[in-house]
Motif scaffolding. Sequence first.
Motif, PDB file in Angstrom:
ATOM      1  N   ILE A 175      -2.269  -4.520   7.507  1.00  0.00           N
ATOM      2  CA  ILE A 175      -2.270  -3.490   6.448  1.00  0.00           C
ATOM      3  C   ILE A 175      -3.045  -3.983   5.231  1.00  0.00           C
ATOM      4  N   ILE A 176      -2.843  -5.258   4.840  1.00  0.00           N
ATOM      5  CA  ILE A 176      -3.556  -5.827   3.683  1.00  0.00           C
ATOM      6  C   ILE A 176      -5.058  -5.863   3.945  1.00  0.00           C
ATOM      7  N   ALA A 177      -5.433  -6.262   5.177  1.00  0.00           N
ATOM      8  CA  ALA A 177      -6.861  -6.308   5.525  1.00  0.00           C
ATOM      9  C   ALA A 177      -7.482  -4.916   5.490  1.00  0.00           C
ATOM     10  N   LEU A 178      -6.740  -3.915   5.959  1.00  0.00           N
ATOM     11  CA  LEU A 178      -7.241  -2.538   5.932  1.00  0.00           C
ATOM     12  C   LEU A 178      -7.440  -2.043   4.497  1.00  0.00           C
ATOM     13  N   ILE A 232     -10.985  -0.943   2.766  1.00  0.00           N
ATOM     14  CA  ILE A 232     -11.164   0.388   2.155  1.00  0.00           C
ATOM     15  C   ILE A 232     -11.619   0.261   0.699  1.00  0.00           C
ATOM     16  N   LEU A 233     -11.013  -0.689  -0.045  1.00  0.00           N
ATOM     17  CA  LEU A 233     -11.390  -0.878  -1.444  1.00  0.00           C
ATOM     18  C   LEU A 233     -12.779  -1.483  -1.611  1.00  0.00           C
ATOM     19  N   MET A 267     -16.667   7.054   0.492  1.00  0.00           N
ATOM     20  CA  MET A 267     -16.688   7.000   1.951  1.00  0.00           C
ATOM     21  C   MET A 267     -17.205   8.342   2.493  1.00  0.00           C
ATOM     22  N   PHE A 268     -16.376   9.083   3.171  1.00  0.00           N
ATOM     23  CA  PHE A 268     -16.810  10.355   3.761  1.00  0.00           C
ATOM     24  C   PHE A 268     -16.320  11.562   2.968  1.00  0.00           C
ATOM     25  N   PHE A 269     -15.676  11.333   1.835  1.00  0.00           N
ATOM     26  CA  PHE A 269     -15.062  12.410   1.064  1.00  0.00           C
ATOM     27  C   PHE A 269     -15.909  12.715  -0.172  1.00  0.00           C
ATOM     28  N   THR A 270     -16.135  13.991  -0.422  1.00  0.00           N
ATOM     29  CA  THR A 270     -16.847  14.426  -1.625  1.00  0.00           C
ATOM     30  C   THR A 270     -15.814  14.694  -2.725  1.00  0.00           C
ATOM     31  N   PRO A 313     -14.304  -0.503  -5.966  1.00  0.00           N
ATOM     32  CA  PRO A 313     -12.966  -0.607  -6.570  1.00  0.00           C
ATOM     33  C   PRO A 313     -12.379  -2.008  -6.489  1.00  0.00           C
ATOM     34  N   SER A 314     -12.734  -2.773  -5.455  1.00  0.00           N
ATOM     35  CA  SER A 314     -12.203  -4.136  -5.305  1.00  0.00           C
ATOM     36  C   SER A 314     -12.673  -5.030  -6.452  1.00  0.00           C
TER      37      SER A 314
END
Length: 294
Positions: free
Chosen positions: A12-15, A19-20, A42-45, A254-255
């Motif tokens: 979960i932490i790696a995911l 993502i970040l 990502m894929f979201f507008t 974001p990271s």
Amino acid sequence: MTIIVLWILLAIIALIVIILHFSVSLYLKFDDDGLSVKAKYMFFTLYPRKPKEKKQKKRKPKSNKKEQYAAYDDDFSDSLEDELDVSDDVIQESFVQADEQAVEAESESTAESIPESKAQPETEEKVPEAKPKPKKKKKKDKKKYKSEKKDGGVLSSVKTKFNKYKPYFPMGWKYFKKLLKAIRFTDVKIEVNVGREDAHEAAIYYGTVQGLVFNTLGHICNIFSVKIKKADVNCIFTKNTIDANAECYVRVRPSTLIAIAVCTGVNFLHIFLKQRRLNKKNQQNENKYLVEVN
């Protein structure tokens, strides 16, 4: 079981980290139509969002009231002469009865309305209570005000506050520059068309505009991380014009923002604790000195 739970937590932490790590991209375009902005992650507008389709409400068919009440028109066909056929004798009798009732009402009102002011004892006149006088504000002694001014009350408070927050400034400036460098301008395309009818004026105008454009780009490159794909300033000798087109992508991870925020928080906490220890030591030394003097 514990090993499985640990593996799940690590996954979960790696995911979340992956993502970040994807950057939020902002597309900016400036042309004759104006400024257009698009934001994606990502894929979201994120912007601009599609307008929601409004659901059409079903309207109930309106009943025709005229048709409903048309059937009742024939029933109310009585003439006004039949309704208003009243004899003169009946009218006179009604007037006489009304006069008698008015006379009886007046006699009853005169009998009941006896002056009560004579029977009741006179009430004592209320003495108006004295209102408390508003307290006057004490004027400040001019001598005290002058002494505070000489001591520098305002300046001393400002200096103490400045000295309190002074250690935070270099660390804050350092991480603020890192934050600005984390913002990336990529695929920068700039095209400027400059023109004058006179060739001499066109050349001078072209030189000034070119200097302004590339100087500003140099300052932006020093502050942010910029990748320029195209930057042109064209000179036109046939007409008086100035036209500009520009587009670029602004990207931020974001990271990196979270990492900079955590680092600044840790360093500020370290400085705060360090200052707190120094203040305690100074207070202890002052107390020892006062004890020795006494």
